[in-house]
Design a protein around this motif. Structure first.
Motif, mmCIF file in Angstrom:
data_model
loop_
_atom_site.group_PDB
_atom_site.id
_atom_site.type_symbol
_atom_site.label_atom_id
_atom_site.label_comp_id
_atom_site.label_asym_id
_atom_site.label_seq_id
_atom_site.Cartn_x
_atom_site.Cartn_y
_atom_site.Cartn_z
ATOM 1 N N THR A 159 0.685 -1.246 -0.095
ATOM 2 C CA THR A 159 0.040 -0.045 0.016
ATOM 3 C C THR A 159 0.884 1.158 -0.043
ATOM 4 O O THR A 159 0.578 2.225 -0.707
ATOM 5 C CB THR A 159 -0.925 0.032 1.241
ATOM 6 N N GLU A 160 1.788 1.396 0.894
ATOM 7 C CA GLU A 160 2.908 2.559 1.006
ATOM 8 C C GLU A 160 3.468 2.613 -0.415
ATOM 9 O O GLU A 160 3.558 3.834 -0.861
ATOM 10 C CB GLU A 160 3.610 2.197 1.972
ATOM 11 N N ILE B 297 2.472 1.662 -3.409
ATOM 12 C CA ILE B 297 1.329 2.569 -4.365
ATOM 13 C C ILE B 297 1.083 3.897 -4.241
ATOM 14 O O ILE B 297 1.057 4.631 -4.923
ATOM 15 C CB ILE B 297 -0.012 1.732 -4.060
ATOM 16 N N ARG B 298 0.886 4.139 -2.672
ATOM 17 C CA ARG B 298 0.911 5.549 -2.353
ATOM 18 C C ARG B 298 2.001 6.312 -3.071
ATOM 19 O O ARG B 298 1.547 7.362 -3.583
ATOM 20 C CB ARG B 298 0.700 5.731 -0.734
ATOM 21 N N ARG B 299 3.143 6.137 -2.876
ATOM 22 C CA ARG B 299 4.378 6.738 -3.474
ATOM 23 C C ARG B 299 4.456 7.017 -4.859
ATOM 24 O O ARG B 299 4.424 7.863 -5.232
ATOM 25 C CB ARG B 299 5.554 6.022 -2.798
ATOM 26 N N LEU C 267 -0.826 8.952 -4.108
ATOM 27 C CA LEU C 267 -2.147 8.907 -3.342
ATOM 28 C C LEU C 267 -2.219 9.102 -1.870
ATOM 29 O O LEU C 267 -1.048 8.801 -1.396
ATOM 30 C CB LEU C 267 -3.022 7.621 -3.612
ATOM 31 N N SER C 268 -3.215 9.356 -1.383
ATOM 32 C CA SER C 268 -3.238 9.170 0.380
ATOM 33 C C SER C 268 -3.176 7.807 0.720
ATOM 34 O O SER C 268 -3.519 6.961 -0.150
ATOM 35 C CB SER C 268 -4.629 9.790 0.873
ATOM 36 N N ARG C 269 -2.637 7.666 1.979
ATOM 37 C CA ARG C 269 -2.791 6.220 2.309
ATOM 38 C C ARG C 269 -3.999 5.669 2.191
ATOM 39 O O ARG C 269 -4.271 4.356 1.942
ATOM 40 C CB ARG C 269 -2.310 6.183 3.688
ATOM 41 N N HIS C 270 -4.887 6.275 2.658
ATOM 42 C CA HIS C 270 -6.542 5.696 2.564
ATOM 43 C C HIS C 270 -6.782 5.340 1.249
ATOM 44 O O HIS C 270 -7.278 4.221 0.738
ATOM 45 C CB HIS C 270 -7.526 6.909 3.168
ATOM 46 N N LYS C 271 -6.622 6.058 0.205
ATOM 47 C CA LYS C 271 -6.960 5.746 -0.999
ATOM 48 C C LYS C 271 -5.970 4.696 -1.571
ATOM 49 O O LYS C 271 -6.477 3.940 -2.478
ATOM 50 C CB LYS C 271 -6.919 7.076 -2.025
ATOM 51 N N ALA C 272 -4.921 4.561 -1.569
ATOM 52 C CA ALA C 272 -4.056 3.573 -1.755
ATOM 53 C C ALA C 272 -4.265 2.240 -1.165
ATOM 54 O O ALA C 272 -4.460 1.219 -1.813
ATOM 55 C CB ALA C 272 -2.468 4.013 -1.440
ATOM 56 N N SER C 273 -4.856 2.351 0.135
ATOM 57 C CA SER C 273 -5.349 1.195 0.522
ATOM 58 C C SER C 273 -6.646 0.564 0.045
ATOM 59 O O SER C 273 -6.976 -0.658 -0.230
ATOM 60 C CB SER C 273 -5.651 1.318 2.284
#
Length: 108
Positions: free
Chosen positions: A14-15, A17-19, A23-29
């Motif tokens: 998830t991290e 994908i976020r990077r 995206l925000s952590r919530h959106k990546a999750s």
């Protein structure tokens, strides 16, 4: 390239994908959860998920068979079931077999 024995967790993915996507952590999750749910539904309904340049997930039916308990040697029945298998694409196989560090999939 030496293959790492470390397992990448869902949080680490998830991290990443976020990077990569900004995206925000919530959106990546939510994106990762949605992807996993969609692939699961495809496998349940269709039995096959093809991801070009990565591989194919296939649901295969295993018949009932006789086996042996490894501790006692006693015969045991293994019931029929469906299992998910993965067949890597040629591109993924080549990428994994490379020794060049440029081909690493994930950098924690």
């Amino acid at each position: 390239m030496e293959v790492s024995k470390r397992t990448i967790t869902r949080i680490e993915l998830t991290e990443a994908i976020r990077r990569e996507a900004g995206l925000s952590r919530h959106k990546a999750s939510a994106l990762l959860e949605s992807f996993i749910e969609e692939v699961s539904e495809i496998l349940v309904s269709n039995g096959r998920f093809l991801c070009t340049n990565f591989g194919t997930f296939i649901v295969q039916h295993k018949k009932t068979r006789m086996a042996r308990n490894p501790n006692t040697g006693a015969p045991a029945v293994v019931t029929a079931r469906n299992v998910v298998t993965f067949k890597a694409s040629n591109k993924l196989k080549k990428r994994v077999s490379k020794t060049d560090a440029d081909y690493v999939f994930f950098h924690p």
